[in-house]
Design a protein around this motif. Structure first.
Motif, PDB file in Angstrom:
ATOM      1  N   LEU A   1     -87.550 -68.941  31.409  1.00  0.00           N
ATOM      2  CA  LEU A   1     -87.439 -69.411  30.038  1.00  0.00           C
ATOM      3  C   LEU A   1     -86.386 -68.634  29.258  1.00  0.00           C
ATOM      4  O   LEU A   1     -85.654 -69.213  28.447  1.00  0.00           O
ATOM      5  CB  LEU A   1     -88.806 -69.307  29.348  1.00  0.00           C
ATOM      6  CG  LEU A   1     -88.880 -69.863  27.912  1.00  0.00           C
ATOM      7  CD1 LEU A   1     -88.495 -71.333  27.889  1.00  0.00           C
ATOM      8  CD2 LEU A   1     -90.281 -69.649  27.338  1.00  0.00           C
ATOM      9  N   GLY A   2     -86.305 -67.323  29.474  1.00  0.00           N
ATOM     10  CA  GLY A   2     -85.308 -66.526  28.768  1.00  0.00           C
ATOM     11  C   GLY A   2     -83.892 -66.975  29.093  1.00  0.00           C
ATOM     12  O   GLY A   2     -83.043 -67.090  28.199  1.00  0.00           O
ATOM     13  N   ARG A   3     -83.626 -67.258  30.360  1.00  0.00           N
ATOM     14  CA  ARG A   3     -82.307 -67.739  30.759  1.00  0.00           C
ATOM     15  C   ARG A   3     -82.028 -69.102  30.145  1.00  0.00           C
ATOM     16  O   ARG A   3     -80.916 -69.366  29.680  1.00  0.00           O
ATOM     17  CB  ARG A   3     -82.245 -67.812  32.280  1.00  0.00           C
ATOM     18  CG  ARG A   3     -80.908 -68.281  32.835  1.00  0.00           C
ATOM     19  CD  ARG A   3     -80.987 -68.431  34.350  1.00  0.00           C
ATOM     20  NE  ARG A   3     -79.734 -68.857  34.929  1.00  0.00           N
ATOM     21  CZ  ARG A   3     -78.760 -68.044  35.309  1.00  0.00           C
ATOM     22  NH1 ARG A   3     -78.905 -66.737  35.165  1.00  0.00           N
ATOM     23  NH2 ARG A   3     -77.636 -68.510  35.828  1.00  0.00           N
ATOM     24  N   ALA A   4     -83.054 -69.953  30.132  1.00  0.00           N
ATOM     25  CA  ALA A   4     -82.890 -71.285  29.538  1.00  0.00           C
ATOM     26  C   ALA A   4     -82.568 -71.174  28.049  1.00  0.00           C
ATOM     27  O   ALA A   4     -81.725 -71.918  27.525  1.00  0.00           O
ATOM     28  CB  ALA A   4     -84.160 -72.106  29.758  1.00  0.00           C
ATOM     29  N   PHE A   5     -83.209 -70.231  27.376  1.00  0.00           N
ATOM     30  CA  PHE A   5     -82.960 -70.046  25.950  1.00  0.00           C
ATOM     31  C   PHE A   5     -81.518 -69.585  25.701  1.00  0.00           C
ATOM     32  O   PHE A   5     -80.837 -70.097  24.803  1.00  0.00           O
ATOM     33  CB  PHE A   5     -83.956 -69.025  25.384  1.00  0.00           C
ATOM     34  CG  PHE A   5     -83.733 -68.706  23.931  1.00  0.00           C
ATOM     35  CD1 PHE A   5     -84.147 -69.574  22.942  1.00  0.00           C
ATOM     36  CD2 PHE A   5     -83.101 -67.525  23.567  1.00  0.00           C
ATOM     37  CE1 PHE A   5     -83.930 -69.268  21.597  1.00  0.00           C
ATOM     38  CE2 PHE A   5     -82.879 -67.214  22.236  1.00  0.00           C
ATOM     39  CZ  PHE A   5     -83.306 -68.096  21.257  1.00  0.00           C
ATOM     40  N   LEU A   6     -81.045 -68.630  26.497  1.00  0.00           N
ATOM     41  CA  LEU A   6     -79.684 -68.124  26.319  1.00  0.00           C
ATOM     42  C   LEU A   6     -78.643 -69.212  26.574  1.00  0.00           C
ATOM     43  O   LEU A   6     -77.653 -69.329  25.847  1.00  0.00           O
ATOM     44  CB  LEU A   6     -79.441 -66.939  27.257  1.00  0.00           C
ATOM     45  CG  LEU A   6     -80.220 -65.647  26.940  1.00  0.00           C
ATOM     46  CD1 LEU A   6     -79.950 -64.588  27.988  1.00  0.00           C
ATOM     47  CD2 LEU A   6     -79.859 -65.124  25.553  1.00  0.00           C
ATOM     48  N   LEU A   7     -78.848 -70.010  27.618  1.00  0.00           N
ATOM     49  CA  LEU A   7     -77.904 -71.083  27.906  1.00  0.00           C
ATOM     50  C   LEU A   7     -77.897 -72.132  26.804  1.00  0.00           C
ATOM     51  O   LEU A   7     -76.842 -72.668  26.439  1.00  0.00           O
ATOM     52  CB  LEU A   7     -78.254 -71.738  29.255  1.00  0.00           C
ATOM     53  CG  LEU A   7     -77.995 -70.888  30.505  1.00  0.00           C
ATOM     54  CD1 LEU A   7     -78.477 -71.605  31.752  1.00  0.00           C
ATOM     55  CD2 LEU A   7     -76.509 -70.556  30.624  1.00  0.00           C
ATOM     56  N   THR A   8     -79.066 -72.414  26.260  1.00  0.00           N
ATOM     57  CA  THR A   8     -79.144 -73.393  25.174  1.00  0.00           C
ATOM     58  C   THR A   8     -78.419 -72.898  23.931  1.00  0.00           C
ATOM     59  O   THR A   8     -77.649 -73.636  23.294  1.00  0.00           O
ATOM     60  CB  THR A   8     -80.618 -73.698  24.844  1.00  0.00           C
ATOM     61  OG1 THR A   8     -81.256 -74.240  26.007  1.00  0.00           O
ATOM     62  CG2 THR A   8     -80.722 -74.697  23.707  1.00  0.00           C
ATOM     63  N   VAL A   9     -78.646 -71.640  23.580  1.00  0.00           N
ATOM     64  CA  VAL A   9     -77.970 -71.062  22.415  1.00  0.00           C
ATOM     65  C   VAL A   9     -76.459 -71.048  22.632  1.00  0.00           C
ATOM     66  O   VAL A   9     -75.677 -71.348  21.721  1.00  0.00           O
ATOM     67  CB  VAL A   9     -78.499 -69.641  22.140  1.00  0.00           C
ATOM     68  CG1 VAL A   9     -77.664 -68.951  21.070  1.00  0.00           C
ATOM     69  CG2 VAL A   9     -79.965 -69.689  21.724  1.00  0.00           C
ATOM     70  N   ALA A  10     -76.030 -70.708  23.850  1.00  0.00           N
ATOM     71  CA  ALA A  10     -74.602 -70.692  24.151  1.00  0.00           C
ATOM     72  C   ALA A  10     -74.000 -72.084  24.021  1.00  0.00           C
ATOM     73  O   ALA A  10     -72.895 -72.252  23.490  1.00  0.00           O
ATOM     74  CB  ALA A  10     -74.370 -70.152  25.563  1.00  0.00           C
ATOM     75  N   ALA A  11     -74.730 -73.096  24.485  1.00  0.00           N
ATOM     76  CA  ALA A  11     -74.234 -74.471  24.370  1.00  0.00           C
ATOM     77  C   ALA A  11     -74.098 -74.886  22.912  1.00  0.00           C
ATOM     78  O   ALA A  11     -73.114 -75.531  22.518  1.00  0.00           O
ATOM     79  CB  ALA A  11     -75.179 -75.424  25.114  1.00  0.00           C
ATOM     80  N   LEU A  12     -75.067 -74.523  22.086  1.00  0.00           N
ATOM     81  CA  LEU A  12     -75.000 -74.858  20.663  1.00  0.00           C
ATOM     82  C   LEU A  12     -73.817 -74.149  19.998  1.00  0.00           C
ATOM     83  O   LEU A  12     -73.109 -74.746  19.169  1.00  0.00           O
ATOM     84  CB  LEU A  12     -76.308 -74.478  19.976  1.00  0.00           C
ATOM     85  CG  LEU A  12     -77.546 -75.302  20.361  1.00  0.00           C
ATOM     86  CD1 LEU A  12     -78.792 -74.713  19.718  1.00  0.00           C
ATOM     87  CD2 LEU A  12     -77.375 -76.767  19.952  1.00  0.00           C
ATOM     88  N   ALA A  13     -73.624 -72.868  20.352  1.00  0.00           N
ATOM     89  CA  ALA A  13     -72.531 -72.099  19.740  1.00  0.00           C
ATOM     90  C   ALA A  13     -71.171 -72.678  20.111  1.00  0.00           C
ATOM     91  O   ALA A  13     -70.293 -72.858  19.258  1.00  0.00           O
ATOM     92  CB  ALA A  13     -72.634 -70.635  20.163  1.00  0.00           C
ATOM     93  N   VAL A  14     -70.999 -72.988  21.390  1.00  0.00           N
ATOM     94  CA  VAL A  14     -69.721 -73.560  21.824  1.00  0.00           C
ATOM     95  C   VAL A  14     -69.513 -74.931  21.207  1.00  0.00           C
ATOM     96  O   VAL A  14     -68.409 -75.287  20.762  1.00  0.00           O
ATOM     97  CB  VAL A  14     -69.671 -73.643  23.365  1.00  0.00           C
ATOM     98  CG1 VAL A  14     -68.410 -74.378  23.819  1.00  0.00           C
ATOM     99  CG2 VAL A  14     -69.719 -72.251  23.970  1.00  0.00           C
ATOM    100  N   GLY A  15     -70.586 -75.720  21.159  1.00  0.00           N
ATOM    101  CA  GLY A  15     -70.482 -77.041  20.539  1.00  0.00           C
ATOM    102  C   GLY A  15     -70.108 -76.959  19.072  1.00  0.00           C
ATOM    103  O   GLY A  15     -69.306 -77.764  18.580  1.00  0.00           O
TER     104      GLY A  15
END
Length: 209
Positions: free
Chosen positions: A156-170
């Protein structure tokens, strides 16, 4: 006198070994004598010649069936047949391990499912006139991203980091796109920004894990 005395000795006497000495003992004796006279070139040549003579004698006896010689021993007449070792270039990985472990190879069905979800969210976002609605749609997208990434690796922690990164890049890509003077009427700039973030979420959810 010393050189003359050595030249009169047979090869085994020069190497100070018995005629039934093992090959290891012969090699050790040669190295020991050379090390004792490191600056005496003539002594070294005499010892090397004696060593080769002993090996030739052992080869002759082996051919006559009198002794058994290990295959790995160096014989004088085989020196010319030696081939230089082949050099092989080390194989380099095209990408590091952490990159390979992060990439996913989804099938068409998975890509379609994820794409359909974000397409629906982006469609609602395009026609939304309320910031609260856009926030709700983004929250749904984040929730779906966390679920989809977590089901791959159960992290879950990895999933959270990837999601936040996707939002930031977007958000960065969307902001840069809007700053180019793109005409968005009648669609609100916030809706365009949300759609770009959904696209980034789709890429991350589909091809990362």
């Amino acid at each position: 006198m010393e050189e003359k005395r050595m030249s009169e000795q047979n090869p085994y006497e020069i190497l100070e070994v018995a005629e039934n000495a093992s090959f290891e003992d012969i090699q050790t004796a040669r190295d020991r004598i050379i090390q004792m006279h490191p600056e005496d070139e003539k002594c070294r040549q005499t010892v090397e010649a004696a060593y080769d003579s002993v090996l030739m004698d052992r080869l002759r006896k082996r051919q006559e069936g009198k002794i058994k010689v290990p295959e790995g021993i160096r014989f004088a007449e085989r020196l010319a047949e030696k081939k230089p070792p082949k050099l092989s270039m080390p194989q380099l990985n095209s990408s590091s391990n952490w990159v390979q472990q992060s990439l996913d190879q989804p099938d068409l069905q998975e890509v379609t499912i994820v794409g359909a979800c974000y397409t629906a969210l982006a469609g609602f976002a395009l026609f939304s006139q309320s910031v609260d609605t856009l926030a709700f749609l983004l929250a749904l997208g984040v929730g779906f991203s966390l679920y989809w990434l977590n089901r791959k690796e159960q992290k879950l922690g990895r999933a959270f980091l990837l999601t936040v990164a996707a939002l930031a890049v977007g958000a960065l890509v969307g902001s840069a796109l809007l700053q180019t003077g793109l005409q968005t009427d009648p669609v609100k700039p916030e809706s365009i920004l949300s759609c770009v973030m959904f696209v980034m979420l789709w890429l991350v959810d589909s091809f990362l894990r």
